[in-house]
Scaffold this active site. Sequence first.
Site, PDB file in Angstrom:
ATOM      1  N   ASN A 162       0.860  -1.179   0.000  1.00  0.00           N
ATOM      2  CA  ASN A 162       0.000   0.000   0.000  1.00  0.00           C
ATOM      3  C   ASN A 162       0.905   1.240   0.000  1.00  0.00           C
ATOM      4  O   ASN A 162       1.703   1.442   0.919  1.00  0.00           O
ATOM      5  CB  ASN A 162      -0.870  -0.048   1.271  1.00  0.00           C
ATOM      6  N   ASP A 164      -0.104   4.448  -0.074  1.00  0.00           N
ATOM      7  CA  ASP A 164      -0.795   5.677   0.359  1.00  0.00           C
ATOM      8  C   ASP A 164       0.138   6.655   1.069  1.00  0.00           C
ATOM      9  O   ASP A 164       0.032   7.871   0.900  1.00  0.00           O
ATOM     10  CB  ASP A 164      -1.905   5.335   1.369  1.00  0.00           C
ATOM     11  N   HIS A 165       1.039   6.089   1.892  1.00  0.00           N
ATOM     12  CA  HIS A 165       1.818   6.999   2.742  1.00  0.00           C
ATOM     13  C   HIS A 165       2.911   7.746   1.985  1.00  0.00           C
ATOM     14  O   HIS A 165       3.429   8.740   2.486  1.00  0.00           O
ATOM     15  CB  HIS A 165       2.360   6.251   3.956  1.00  0.00           C
ATOM     16  N   HIS A 198      -5.684   3.560  -1.526  1.00  0.00           N
ATOM     17  CA  HIS A 198      -7.020   3.863  -1.009  1.00  0.00           C
ATOM     18  C   HIS A 198      -7.389   5.264  -1.499  1.00  0.00           C
ATOM     19  O   HIS A 198      -6.805   6.251  -1.056  1.00  0.00           O
ATOM     20  CB  HIS A 198      -6.982   3.804   0.524  1.00  0.00           C
ATOM     21  N   ARG A 200      -9.556   7.928  -1.016  1.00  0.00           N
ATOM     22  CA  ARG A 200     -10.539   8.334  -0.010  1.00  0.00           C
ATOM     23  C   ARG A 200     -11.415   9.456  -0.536  1.00  0.00           C
ATOM     24  O   ARG A 200     -10.983  10.249  -1.372  1.00  0.00           O
ATOM     25  CB  ARG A 200      -9.805   8.823   1.247  1.00  0.00           C
ATOM     26  N   ARG A 204      -7.266  12.681   1.023  1.00  0.00           N
ATOM     27  CA  ARG A 204      -6.201  13.173   1.913  1.00  0.00           C
ATOM     28  C   ARG A 204      -4.807  12.721   1.465  1.00  0.00           C
ATOM     29  O   ARG A 204      -3.828  13.341   1.797  1.00  0.00           O
ATOM     30  CB  ARG A 204      -6.457  12.748   3.347  1.00  0.00           C
ATOM     31  N   GLU A 225      -8.525   0.279  -2.877  1.00  0.00           N
ATOM     32  CA  GLU A 225      -9.324   0.261  -1.650  1.00  0.00           C
ATOM     33  C   GLU A 225     -10.306   1.405  -1.719  1.00  0.00           C
ATOM     34  O   GLU A 225      -9.931   2.526  -2.121  1.00  0.00           O
ATOM     35  CB  GLU A 225      -8.406   0.524  -0.455  1.00  0.00           C
ATOM     36  N   THR A 256      -7.974   3.315   8.399  1.00  0.00           N
ATOM     37  CA  THR A 256      -9.150   2.452   8.508  1.00  0.00           C
ATOM     38  C   THR A 256      -9.163   1.803   9.890  1.00  0.00           C
ATOM     39  O   THR A 256      -8.209   1.128  10.267  1.00  0.00           O
ATOM     40  CB  THR A 256      -9.088   1.352   7.424  1.00  0.00           C
ATOM     41  N   GLU A 306     -10.558  -9.695   3.175  1.00  0.00           N
ATOM     42  CA  GLU A 306      -9.256  -9.339   3.749  1.00  0.00           C
ATOM     43  C   GLU A 306      -9.461  -9.267   5.251  1.00  0.00           C
ATOM     44  O   GLU A 306     -10.279  -8.478   5.745  1.00  0.00           O
ATOM     45  CB  GLU A 306      -8.756  -7.996   3.210  1.00  0.00           C
ATOM     46  N   HIS A 346      -3.295  -4.889   7.691  1.00  0.00           N
ATOM     47  CA  HIS A 346      -3.439  -3.714   8.552  1.00  0.00           C
ATOM     48  C   HIS A 346      -2.541  -3.835   9.770  1.00  0.00           C
ATOM     49  O   HIS A 346      -2.685  -4.752  10.564  1.00  0.00           O
ATOM     50  CB  HIS A 346      -4.880  -3.456   9.003  1.00  0.00           C
ATOM     51  N   GLY A 347      -1.612  -2.896   9.834  1.00  0.00           N
ATOM     52  CA  GLY A 347      -0.732  -2.810  10.993  1.00  0.00           C
ATOM     53  C   GLY A 347       0.424  -3.793  10.992  1.00  0.00           C
ATOM     54  O   GLY A 347       1.238  -3.803  11.908  1.00  0.00           O
ATOM     55  N   HIS A 369       2.186   0.992   5.902  1.00  0.00           N
ATOM     56  CA  HIS A 369       2.891   1.917   6.786  1.00  0.00           C
ATOM     57  C   HIS A 369       4.286   1.436   7.189  1.00  0.00           C
ATOM     58  O   HIS A 369       5.255   2.200   7.114  1.00  0.00           O
ATOM     59  CB  HIS A 369       2.013   2.160   8.029  1.00  0.00           C
TER      60      HIS A 369
HETATM   61  N1  PXP Z   1      -5.540  -3.243   4.417  1.00  0.00           N
HETATM   62  C1  PXP Z   1      -6.477  -2.285   4.511  1.00  0.00           C
HETATM   63  C2  PXP Z   1      -7.884  -2.638   4.184  1.00  0.00           C
HETATM   64  C3  PXP Z   1      -6.144  -0.972   4.886  1.00  0.00           C
HETATM   65  O1  PXP Z   1      -7.099  -0.026   4.992  1.00  0.00           O
HETATM   66  C4  PXP Z   1      -4.795  -0.661   5.153  1.00  0.00           C
HETATM   67  C5  PXP Z   1      -4.400   0.732   5.521  1.00  0.00           C
HETATM   68  O2  PXP Z   1      -4.626   1.597   4.497  1.00  0.00           O
HETATM   69  C6  PXP Z   1      -3.854  -1.700   5.028  1.00  0.00           C
HETATM   70  C7  PXP Z   1      -4.249  -2.988   4.681  1.00  0.00           C
HETATM   71  C8  PXP Z   1      -2.399  -1.472   5.260  1.00  0.00           C
HETATM   72  O3  PXP Z   1      -2.221  -1.159   6.601  1.00  0.00           O
HETATM   73  P1  PXP Z   1      -0.809  -0.634   7.085  1.00  0.00           P
HETATM   74  O4  PXP Z   1      -0.562   0.659   6.375  1.00  0.00           O
HETATM   75  O5  PXP Z   1      -0.988  -0.484   8.542  1.00  0.00           O
HETATM   76  O6  PXP Z   1       0.184  -1.674   6.704  1.00  0.00           O
END
Ligand code: PXP
Length: 398
Positions: A162, A164-165, A198, A200, A204, A225, A256, A306, A346-347, A369
């Site tokens: 991902n 996004d960051h 994602h 949004r 953002r 996403e 999320t 997921e 996630h995380g 992240h």
């Molecule tokens: N999966 C989903 C559905 C998410 O919303 C996110 C965060 O955007 C991630 C995975 C990735 O999470 P992380 O950035 O904490 O690795």
Amino acid sequence: MTVEFNIHSVPENYHISKRLLNRRVNWLLKKLNVSDHGLSILLTSDEEMSWFNSHYRHKAGPTNVLSFPFSEGNEQNLSTISLRELGDIIISVDTATREAIEYNQTIHERLTKLIIHGLLHLLGYDHEQSPKEAKRMLKVEKKLFACLKQNRSNSMTQLAINVDHIATIRQARGINEPDPVAGAAICELAGAAGIVVHLREDRRHIQDRDVLLLRQTVKTKLNLEMGANKDIIDIALDLKPDMVTLVPEKRQELTTEGGLNVSGQKKKLGKTIERMNKANIPVSIFIDPDKKQIKSSLEIGATFVEIHTGRYCDALTEKVRDKEFNHISRAAEEAFQTGLRVNAGHGLDYSTTARVAALDTIEELSIGHAIITRAVFTGLDQAVKEMREIIRTANLID
Ligand code: PXP
């Protein structure tokens, strides 16, 4: 080695996955150093099992598992057996199902345990010999089952990144650097199997321009996403990503926060899935590791779920982490069993990923992240490669 799998007289509504069981049996044969031996496994009904039980053991009624060794071996002298056939294992799926309910296991967990039991019999273990032997056999069974749940013997878990960051950093300055599109290309070159963004509603981080360019440049797989909102749905239908992942979206949240409440909005989500599927876009739903959400996701036509790994990653004690991990492991197994394909994310970071990556029911991990933040210090290429290596190692059979 040939593992012959036959399913006889078992109603289709049992949803037995030969693929998952086959993978597990192959892993077991390797682990037990008999991967060059053949084996036959028959999954059958109580009725047929009763026949086998009465014919070969002179006992009335069905039983859960029967083993018929091809030759009288034991685990010590197997290497000297010239015939490379272990024998037959017969399992009653009716009995296994009743036992699964009784022991609070999924049907695949129960079948796996019975296969292990049958296999050990073929290798010369016999719990009926003496209490000591029973104890020894049970210990090996437990150890194998625990190891197996943490291992896979098929293809490697995929890593989707991902980005996004990268866009978050860009938006902090309001200029055009760093570019998530360039970041996605570096991730792919370093071995990512997919790119996730994602888009949004509040834009953002990821912008419309990013998804348009990513659609043209991503060579692996673009996973969009999104919340199930009208404007974003229209963008997705135009964009045609390789898949979409439906997530809950709140304006105030930092990221999320939890899985989608699928059960509470089946009609709305079902319609979204229908539109996506008509456009040949498979849909994944981001859910908490919860049976009800899995069932609802299946009912409304999702291809993937997921599983939210956040609570496992955020756990402050090992006890809580273990508990949360067990929820993920169980949910992944349950979802897989229904025929859903299973991703997770996630995380996840460099310390929490290995355990999840080792689950053989999970196809792909979505990680953002942790990789982007490590990239600040090590470079993106290195950060991706380090995560890939963690996943690769977790997938190895020890
Ligand atoms: N999966 C989903 C559905 C998410 O919303 C996110 C965060 O955007 C991630 C995975 C990735 O999470 P992380 O950035 O904490 O690795």
